[in-house]
Structures are given as structure tokens and as C-alpha cells.
Design a protein around this motif. Structure first.
Motif, PDB file in Angstrom:
ATOM      1  N   GLY A  89      -2.935 -37.074 -32.148  1.00  0.00           N
ATOM      2  CA  GLY A  89      -3.283 -35.493 -32.285  1.00  0.00           C
ATOM      3  C   GLY A  89      -2.802 -34.674 -31.075  1.00  0.00           C
ATOM      4  O   GLY A  89      -2.360 -35.186 -30.270  1.00  0.00           O
ATOM      5  N   VAL A  90      -3.501 -33.868 -30.682  1.00  0.00           N
ATOM      6  CA  VAL A  90      -3.129 -32.470 -29.433  1.00  0.00           C
ATOM      7  C   VAL A  90      -3.109 -33.895 -28.255  1.00  0.00           C
ATOM      8  O   VAL A  90      -4.252 -33.938 -27.708  1.00  0.00           O
ATOM      9  N   ARG A  91      -2.127 -33.219 -27.006  1.00  0.00           N
ATOM     10  CA  ARG A  91      -2.234 -33.959 -25.956  1.00  0.00           C
ATOM     11  C   ARG A  91      -2.733 -32.569 -24.889  1.00  0.00           C
ATOM     12  O   ARG A  91      -2.480 -31.702 -25.369  1.00  0.00           O
ATOM     13  N   LYS A  92      -2.873 -33.579 -23.939  1.00  0.00           N
ATOM     14  CA  LYS A  92      -3.827 -32.566 -22.611  1.00  0.00           C
ATOM     15  C   LYS A  92      -2.101 -32.299 -22.582  1.00  0.00           C
ATOM     16  O   LYS A  92      -1.174 -32.728 -21.864  1.00  0.00           O
ATOM     17  N   ALA A  93      -2.469 -30.651 -20.893  1.00  0.00           N
ATOM     18  CA  ALA A  93      -1.445 -29.967 -20.435  1.00  0.00           C
ATOM     19  C   ALA A  93      -1.125 -30.218 -19.445  1.00  0.00           C
ATOM     20  O   ALA A  93      -2.520 -30.725 -18.422  1.00  0.00           O
ATOM     21  N   LEU A 108       1.766 -29.905 -30.814  1.00  0.00           N
ATOM     22  CA  LEU A 108       0.708 -30.972 -30.331  1.00  0.00           C
ATOM     23  C   LEU A 108       0.778 -31.095 -28.999  1.00  0.00           C
ATOM     24  O   LEU A 108      -0.069 -31.160 -28.217  1.00  0.00           O
ATOM     25  N   HIS A 109       0.982 -30.190 -28.262  1.00  0.00           N
ATOM     26  CA  HIS A 109       0.816 -29.273 -26.608  1.00  0.00           C
ATOM     27  C   HIS A 109       0.476 -27.735 -26.628  1.00  0.00           C
ATOM     28  O   HIS A 109       1.396 -27.067 -26.116  1.00  0.00           O
ATOM     29  N   PRO A 110      -0.348 -27.353 -27.674  1.00  0.00           N
ATOM     30  CA  PRO A 110      -0.348 -25.491 -27.593  1.00  0.00           C
ATOM     31  C   PRO A 110      -1.262 -25.274 -25.996  1.00  0.00           C
ATOM     32  O   PRO A 110      -0.728 -23.984 -25.862  1.00  0.00           O
ATOM     33  N   GLN A 111      -1.683 -25.570 -24.795  1.00  0.00           N
ATOM     34  CA  GLN A 111      -1.850 -25.199 -23.774  1.00  0.00           C
ATOM     35  C   GLN A 111      -1.174 -25.974 -22.682  1.00  0.00           C
ATOM     36  O   GLN A 111      -1.462 -25.807 -21.662  1.00  0.00           O
ATOM     37  N   TYR A 112       0.242 -25.944 -23.364  1.00  0.00           N
ATOM     38  CA  TYR A 112       1.656 -26.826 -22.325  1.00  0.00           C
ATOM     39  C   TYR A 112       1.540 -25.326 -21.215  1.00  0.00           C
ATOM     40  O   TYR A 112       2.147 -24.442 -21.715  1.00  0.00           O
ATOM     41  N   LEU A 113       2.154 -25.727 -20.014  1.00  0.00           N
ATOM     42  CA  LEU A 113       2.193 -25.101 -18.963  1.00  0.00           C
ATOM     43  C   LEU A 113       3.734 -25.637 -18.578  1.00  0.00           C
ATOM     44  O   LEU A 113       3.707 -26.474 -16.946  1.00  0.00           O
ATOM     45  N   GLN A 114       4.766 -24.405 -18.072  1.00  0.00           N
ATOM     46  CA  GLN A 114       5.740 -24.958 -17.352  1.00  0.00           C
ATOM     47  C   GLN A 114       5.586 -25.299 -16.512  1.00  0.00           C
ATOM     48  O   GLN A 114       4.858 -23.949 -15.690  1.00  0.00           O
ATOM     49  N   PRO A 115       6.241 -26.125 -15.522  1.00  0.00           N
ATOM     50  CA  PRO A 115       5.922 -25.879 -14.439  1.00  0.00           C
ATOM     51  C   PRO A 115       7.204 -24.683 -13.856  1.00  0.00           C
ATOM     52  O   PRO A 115       8.273 -24.573 -14.586  1.00  0.00           O
ATOM     53  N   LEU A 116       6.588 -24.439 -12.332  1.00  0.00           N
ATOM     54  CA  LEU A 116       7.571 -22.837 -11.860  1.00  0.00           C
ATOM     55  C   LEU A 116       7.943 -23.226 -10.124  1.00  0.00           C
ATOM     56  O   LEU A 116       7.403 -24.366  -9.862  1.00  0.00           O
ATOM     57  N   VAL A 117       9.032 -22.287 -10.593  1.00  0.00           N
ATOM     58  CA  VAL A 117       9.666 -22.105  -8.884  1.00  0.00           C
ATOM     59  C   VAL A 117       9.293 -20.977  -8.601  1.00  0.00           C
ATOM     60  O   VAL A 117      10.168 -19.931  -9.309  1.00  0.00           O
ATOM     61  N   ALA A 118       9.518 -20.475  -7.576  1.00  0.00           N
ATOM     62  CA  ALA A 118      10.024 -19.173  -6.430  1.00  0.00           C
ATOM     63  C   ALA A 118      10.975 -19.483  -5.520  1.00  0.00           C
ATOM     64  O   ALA A 118      10.069 -20.179  -4.937  1.00  0.00           O
ATOM     65  N   ILE A 119      11.360 -18.106  -5.857  1.00  0.00           N
ATOM     66  CA  ILE A 119      12.299 -18.497  -5.202  1.00  0.00           C
ATOM     67  C   ILE A 119      12.191 -16.834  -4.000  1.00  0.00           C
ATOM     68  O   ILE A 119      11.990 -16.230  -5.253  1.00  0.00           O
ATOM     69  N   GLN A 120      12.015 -16.732  -2.725  1.00  0.00           N
ATOM     70  CA  GLN A 120      12.254 -15.236  -1.812  1.00  0.00           C
ATOM     71  C   GLN A 120      13.316 -15.595  -1.344  1.00  0.00           C
ATOM     72  O   GLN A 120      13.912 -16.307  -0.539  1.00  0.00           O
ATOM     73  N   PHE A 121      13.680 -14.082  -1.069  1.00  0.00           N
ATOM     74  CA  PHE A 121      15.133 -13.644  -0.533  1.00  0.00           C
ATOM     75  C   PHE A 121      14.598 -12.836   1.106  1.00  0.00           C
ATOM     76  O   PHE A 121      14.136 -12.109   0.612  1.00  0.00           O
ATOM     77  N   VAL A 122      14.244 -13.710   2.131  1.00  0.00           N
ATOM     78  CA  VAL A 122      13.427 -12.811   2.921  1.00  0.00           C
ATOM     79  C   VAL A 122      14.722 -12.563   3.846  1.00  0.00           C
ATOM     80  O   VAL A 122      13.440 -11.616   5.013  1.00  0.00           O
TER      81      VAL A 122
END
Length: 302
Positions: A143-147, A248-262
Motif C-alpha cells: 500500500g501507501v509508503r511513508k515519506a 504509493l508515495h503521495p506525501q513524498y518530499l524531495q531532498p533539497l539543496v540551498a545554494i547561496q552566493f555570498v
């Protein structure tokens, strides 16, 4: 007049001949045979069509594409994103970057940890890179999988929590980057450093798909300044893969990367290119977002 009456009588007789009991030149029995023939003929065609569709549907899965080998490697997307692939703004004028910060706030809204408290839908996969999180086959009866939970607090100063302007008001803009979703895709870390620029080779580590940004044009060398990366392992950790699809993965969140130009050079438009590196991640010059993206970045002060 008699000829006209004769023509009218012939036409009427063709439509209905009372002597022979014919309608449009055919008897009732003849019309019945024609109707029966076309009923059977088109019925057979409809049956063939419906049968073909049903057979085709039996070969399809509700959970994954049938010809997944034809799906291109994942694209690399960033927020904010403009139609002209450029972010030109002035830190002194809020109106020049307000639309960018609004897009980023809206995108990060689901990454608020308060929205991920339901333990029936989410699980804590840790804040350190780990291997793939296997949750059974796509066709299994699980069934539905955890995220996996992903907190935007891991994005540091680019999370929008403390700095609601994501660095734009200080001339230190942030980009939020994600790998596009592909059902059942497992990105593989680079086998060697041969395909990675020397200045990015330190990023290679277990269970992380590294990302690196640099100037695209040689004449912009040295103008980009320091680039900082925020997220788990400063890349895309493998425990967020594979993705099992919307059903099967309705709550899925993709991993993110933040990029900062300082400390980007002011009053200069710089073409920046960001790439992810992996064994099964490829690039295509015809697709500017396959495994990479480039953007014109300009911070202008009066």
C-alpha cells in the motif's frame, strides 16, 4: 403541366412505391438485411477496438511507466525560476526581488516540519546521508509508503525562517535546488572523481549525489565569489530514493539543496552553471535542465 405532374409522380414513387412496397427503391426485407449487415460489421469493429484497448491496459502498471528505460535521467530544477533564466535584481529595491522570494516561500511551505508530524505518513530518516530507503516493490501489496521528513531548517540561512528575503536584500541571493522525480529511480554516486571538476572533488562522499556551481564563461572567472551549499551532506542524500509515484508515495518530499552566493561581484551579470554528479546522471546540450542548469545572475547597486 402534365410533364411536371409526371416528374413529381416519379419522385414520389421512388421515395415510396406503394405497389411494390419499396422505400427508396428497397423493400423492408432488403433494408433489414443492410441494417443487420452494418450492425454486425460495426459491432465487430467496436469489439476489436475495445478488445485491443483491454489487452493494452493489461500490460500497463498503475504504479510505474511501462517503458521506463526510455525516460531521460532526472532534470535539475531551481527556485526561483524565471522564463528568461536570469535573476537580475537590486538589494536596495524590494520590488525587484519580491516575486522571487514569494515563489521560494510558496515552494518551501510543505517543508515546514509541523506539516510532517503525522507518523502514519512520515518517518524520520536522519539528518546524515544514508543509503536507499527500500519500501518494497511497486507491485507489492504494502500500500501507501511513508515519506522521509525533510526540514527546511537544514537549509540554513536559505530556509526563509530567519531571513524572509532569502539573502536578496543583502545581495547574497539563495537558490533552492531539487532533482526532478522519476518513479523507482535510484541515483548512483560517482564511482571516481574523473568526471568531477577538481575544485568539487572534495564533495564526493558516500550516499550523497554532489552538486557544484561555477561560472559558465571563462571571462567570468573570479567574479562569482564564494558559493555555500546547505542541506544534508550539501547534496542529495540517497535515503530519499526511490520515489514510488503519486499513488504509493503521495506525501513524498524531495531532498533539497540551498545554494547561496555570498560575495558575488556587483553590477555584473554572470552566467552560472550548476551540475549534479553521479554514475547514472547524464547531460544533454539540447536540454539545459538535464542533470544541470545555467542561469544569469546579476546583483546591481546604484
Amino acid at each position: 403541366m402534365p410533364a411536371q405532374n409526371k416528374d413529381e409522380g416519379g419522385w414520389k414513387k421512388f421515395v415510396w412505391n406503394s405497389e411494390k412496397k419499396e422505400f427508396l427503391g428497397r423493400t423492408g426485407g432488403s433494408w433489414s438485411k443492410i441494417f443487420l449487415f452494418y450492425l454486425i460489421f460495426y459491432g465487430c469493429l467496436a469489439g476489436i477496438f475495445i478488445g485491443t484497448i483491454q489487452i493494452l491496459l493489461l500490460t500497463l502498471s498503475d504504479y510505474k511507466p511501462t517503458w521506463q528505460d526510455r525516460v531521460a535521467p532526472p532534470g535539475l530544477s531551481h527556485f526561483p525560476r524565471s522564463d528568461k533564466a536570469e535573476l537580475i535584481f537590486s538589494p536596495d529595491d524590494v520590488e525587484t526581488f519580491l516575486k522571487y522570494t514569494k515563489v521560494m516561500k510558496d515552494f518551501l511551505a510543505p517543508y515546514d516540519l509541523e506539516s510532517q508530524r503525522d507518523q502514519m505518513k512520515f518517518e524520520d530518516c536522519g539528518d546524515q546521508p544514508q543509503t536507499y530507503k527500500e519500501r518494497g516493490g511497486l507491485e507489492s501489496d504494502m500500500g501507501v509508503r511513508k515519506a522521509c521528513q525533510f526540514s527546511k531548517t537544514w537549509l540554513g540561512p536559505c530556509s526563509g525562517i530567519e531571513d524572509r528575503d532569502f539573502g536578496f536584500s543583502e545581495g547574497k541571493p539563495c537558490l533552492i535546488v531539487k532533482l526532478n522525480r522519476i518513479v523507482n529511480f535510484r541515483p548512483k554516486t560517482p564511482k571516481t572523481n574523473d568526471s568531477i571538476p577538481e575544485e568539487a572533488q572534495y564533495k564526493v562522499q558516500s550516499h550523497v549525489i554532489p552538486i557544484h556551481c561555477t561560472n559558465k564563461k571563462e571571462e567570468d572567472a573570479g567574479k562569482l565569489g564564494e558559493v555555500k551549499y546547505y542541506g544534508i551532506g550539501e547534496g542529495f542524500p540517497l535515503q530519499y530514493y526511490p520515489y514510488y509515484g503519486k499513488l504509493l508515495h503521495p506525501q513524498y518530499l524531495q531532498p533539497l539543496v540551498a545554494i547561496q552566493f555570498v560575495n558575488i561581484t556587483l553590477n555584473t551579470d554572470i552566467r552560472v552553471e550548476c551540475k549534479v554528479y553521479g554514475e547514472n546522471i547524464y547531460y544533454n546540450e539540447k536540454d539545459r535542465y538535464q542533470g544541470r542548469f545555467d542561469i544569469k545572475l546579476g546583483v546591481h547597486r546604484s
